[in-house]
Design an enzyme around this catalytic site. Structure first.
Site, mmCIF file in Angstrom:
data_model
loop_
_atom_site.group_PDB
_atom_site.id
_atom_site.type_symbol
_atom_site.label_atom_id
_atom_site.label_comp_id
_atom_site.label_asym_id
_atom_site.label_seq_id
_atom_site.Cartn_x
_atom_site.Cartn_y
_atom_site.Cartn_z
ATOM 1 N N ARG A 196 23.185 -16.152 -81.017
ATOM 2 C CA ARG A 196 23.043 -16.566 -79.610
ATOM 3 C C ARG A 196 21.982 -17.655 -79.553
ATOM 4 O O ARG A 196 21.082 -17.693 -80.410
ATOM 5 C CB ARG A 196 22.612 -15.340 -78.783
ATOM 6 C CG ARG A 196 22.607 -15.555 -77.301
ATOM 7 C CD ARG A 196 22.141 -14.313 -76.544
ATOM 8 N NE ARG A 196 22.241 -14.527 -75.116
ATOM 9 C CZ ARG A 196 21.722 -13.734 -74.191
ATOM 10 N NH1 ARG A 196 21.078 -12.639 -74.556
ATOM 11 N NH2 ARG A 196 21.845 -14.017 -72.913
ATOM 12 N N HIS A 221 20.053 -4.431 -87.503
ATOM 13 C CA HIS A 221 19.349 -5.701 -87.275
ATOM 14 C C HIS A 221 18.783 -6.234 -88.595
ATOM 15 O O HIS A 221 18.099 -7.244 -88.612
ATOM 16 C CB HIS A 221 18.159 -5.489 -86.325
ATOM 17 C CG HIS A 221 18.524 -5.204 -84.895
ATOM 18 N ND1 HIS A 221 19.611 -5.754 -84.273
ATOM 19 C CD2 HIS A 221 17.891 -4.451 -83.944
ATOM 20 C CE1 HIS A 221 19.646 -5.333 -83.006
ATOM 21 N NE2 HIS A 221 18.631 -4.538 -82.791
ATOM 22 N N ARG A 243 20.266 -6.843 -68.498
ATOM 23 C CA ARG A 243 19.388 -7.606 -67.607
ATOM 24 C C ARG A 243 20.276 -8.503 -66.757
ATOM 25 O O ARG A 243 20.650 -8.156 -65.662
ATOM 26 C CB ARG A 243 18.348 -8.389 -68.421
ATOM 27 C CG ARG A 243 17.218 -8.984 -67.585
ATOM 28 C CD ARG A 243 16.244 -9.754 -68.459
ATOM 29 N NE ARG A 243 16.873 -10.888 -69.114
ATOM 30 C CZ ARG A 243 16.888 -12.125 -68.628
ATOM 31 N NH1 ARG A 243 16.273 -12.412 -67.505
ATOM 32 N NH2 ARG A 243 17.510 -13.105 -69.281
ATOM 33 N N LYS A 244 20.676 -9.685 -67.308
ATOM 34 C CA LYS A 244 21.540 -10.581 -66.540
ATOM 35 C C LYS A 244 22.881 -10.827 -67.229
ATOM 36 O O LYS A 244 23.884 -11.078 -66.589
ATOM 37 C CB LYS A 244 20.854 -11.930 -66.351
ATOM 38 C CG LYS A 244 19.810 -11.952 -65.272
ATOM 39 C CD LYS A 244 19.463 -13.395 -64.948
ATOM 40 C CE LYS A 244 18.356 -13.466 -63.916
ATOM 41 N NZ LYS A 244 17.852 -14.841 -63.795
HETATM 42 P P1 A3P Z 1 19.820 -10.976 -71.112
HETATM 43 O O1 A3P Z 1 18.435 -10.424 -71.239
HETATM 44 O O2 A3P Z 1 19.873 -12.458 -71.346
HETATM 45 O O3 A3P Z 1 20.487 -10.580 -69.854
HETATM 46 P P2 A3P Z 1 21.030 -6.582 -77.118
HETATM 47 O O4 A3P Z 1 22.130 -5.658 -76.726
HETATM 48 O O5 A3P Z 1 21.253 -7.235 -78.459
HETATM 49 O O6 A3P Z 1 19.698 -5.958 -76.966
HETATM 50 O O7 A3P Z 1 21.099 -7.812 -76.122
HETATM 51 C C1 A3P Z 1 20.768 -7.672 -74.765
HETATM 52 C C2 A3P Z 1 21.281 -8.879 -74.023
HETATM 53 O O8 A3P Z 1 22.707 -8.763 -73.858
HETATM 54 C C3 A3P Z 1 20.702 -8.956 -72.614
HETATM 55 O O9 A3P Z 1 20.689 -10.344 -72.288
HETATM 56 C C4 A3P Z 1 21.751 -8.172 -71.837
HETATM 57 O O10 A3P Z 1 21.712 -8.386 -70.450
HETATM 58 C C5 A3P Z 1 23.015 -8.713 -72.462
HETATM 59 N N1 A3P Z 1 24.172 -7.835 -72.266
HETATM 60 C C6 A3P Z 1 24.208 -6.482 -72.249
HETATM 61 N N2 A3P Z 1 25.450 -6.038 -72.013
HETATM 62 C C7 A3P Z 1 26.227 -7.134 -71.843
HETATM 63 C C8 A3P Z 1 27.621 -7.322 -71.553
HETATM 64 N N3 A3P Z 1 28.425 -6.293 -71.370
HETATM 65 N N4 A3P Z 1 28.073 -8.586 -71.473
HETATM 66 C C9 A3P Z 1 27.244 -9.645 -71.652
HETATM 67 N N5 A3P Z 1 25.927 -9.531 -71.921
HETATM 68 C C10 A3P Z 1 25.421 -8.292 -72.019
#
Ligand code: A3P
Length: 331
Positions: free
Chosen positions: A161, A137, A297-298
């Site tokens: 994003r 990061h 999450r979503k």
């Molecule tokens: P949301 O909270 O909007 O659902 P990171 O991995 O950088 O921490 O990001 C997490 C975000 O990516 C979360 O977004 C999570 O739900 C989403 N995410 C995780 N796995 C995913 C997948 N396979 N496809 C799309 N989004 C995904």
């Protein structure tokens, strides 16, 4: 070298940390610290960054996934791993089904804590077989010169994003993952901090612009992708990813549906329902352990509409317009 790392680290802890600007922490401690223009959640991240600057020796075959938190790091770890290793593993016994994306893809920022003693972490960095896959990061300006030098040859995949979705995702994540000492944060309080740039590895806009500009200068070294584009047209973007990491799909693989197979394997529905991603915690450092389920999450585009007022949305859009003005980038 080890002595110089130890000295720099001690100097930072003793002379620099006490002088750094502090703000309210989101999740891992009461405070978040501003170092070289960016907000870091714990001193262990600072330790990790200094370690990288001294000990990370990139190889031309290294692929580094660079992201701001909540831009889809977990998803892209899975996509890159599955694409890179598609001839090594059968789908039925794929490591993603039993280890999970984070376990397969070391996080550079806390690599120093991979072992009890940092010297063992240096050795383990060296002994990883090529091609090594890492994630980070760390903002572009804070990366070690060894990695950003055109001559180093390692390559970056950067994911951006929409900041409105990131903010909502981060607020939920922080509230679920925060340690006991950190008090809960209301959406409004978090929003103010985020807009002022005070969020983990923020300001978000500066993070994006650092990699965006570098990708314009060195498109062969940095592939700049958007979460939303991967959602809208995964076939096209997985192909781009595969070409960039030096593993383009052959005509036969295309005919056999290899691209679609990877997309299915790494989909939100598939990954979030695997036992390995539902239970237990991922430990990144002695102070950072995150429940694996919190990374899912979503997984949708535009969920911000369910949480932000019109005024809040306008404020983030205005910041984006101001910050990205003239850059050629749009969210
Ligand atoms: P949301 O909270 O909007 O659902 P990171 O991995 O950088 O921490 O990001 C997490 C975000 O990516 C979360 O977004 C999570 O739900 C989403 N995410 C995780 N796995 C995913 C997948 N396979 N496809 C799309 N989004 C995904």
């Amino acid at each position: 070298e080890a002595i110089s790392f130890q000295k720099t680290y001690e100097k930072i802890m003793r002379d620099i940390i006490p002088t750094l600007p502090k703000e309210r922490g989101w999740m891992l401690g009461n405070h978040i610290l501003q170092y070289k223009g960016f907000w870091l959640s714990t001193t262990s991240i600072l330790e990790g960054v200094v370690f990288l600057q001294h000990h990370f020796k990139p190889r031309p075959t290294d692929i580094i996934l660079a992201t701001s938190p909540k831009t889809g790091t977990t998803w892209f770890k899975a996509l890159i791993f599955a694409t890179m290793k598609r001839t090594t593993f059968e789908l039925s016994s794929h490591p993603l089904l039993t280890t999970g994306p984070h376990g397969l893809f070391p996080f550079l920022d806390t690599y120093i804590f991979q072992n009890d003693h940092y010297q063992d972490s240096i050795s383990s960095l060296k002994s990883l077989p090529s091609p090594r896959l890492f994630s980070t990061h760390v903002p572009y300006s804070m990366l070690p010169d060894s990695a950003t030098d055109a001559s180093s040859g390692c390559r970056f995949v950067y994911i951006c994003r929409n900041p409105k979705d990131i903010f909502v995702s981060m607020w939920f994540f922080a509230n679920k993952s925060r340690t006991k000492e950190v008090s809960p944060m209301s959406l409004e309080e978090a929003f103010e901090l985020f807009c002022r740039g005070v969020s983990p590895y923020g300001p978000y806009w500066d993070h994006v612009l650092g990699y965006w500009k570098a990708s314009l200068e060195s498109p062969n070294k940095i592939l700049f992708l958007k979460y939303e584009d991967m959602k809208n047209d995964p076939v096209v973007h997985v192909r781009r990813l595969a070409e960039f990491i030096g593993k383009p799909f052959s005509a036969e693989e295309e005919r056999n549906g290899a691209v679609e197979e990877i997309i299915r394997l790494c989909s939100f529905e598939n990954l979030s329902n695997l036992e390995i991603n539902k239970n237990g915690a991922e430990r990144f450092s002695p102070e950072i352990a995150i429940d694996k389920s919190n990374f899912f999450r979503k997984g949708q585009v535009g969920d911000w509409k369910n949480y932000l007022t019109e005024e809040m949305a306008k404020r983030i859009d205005q910041i984006s317009d101001d910050k990205l003005y003239g850059s050629g980038l749009k969210f």
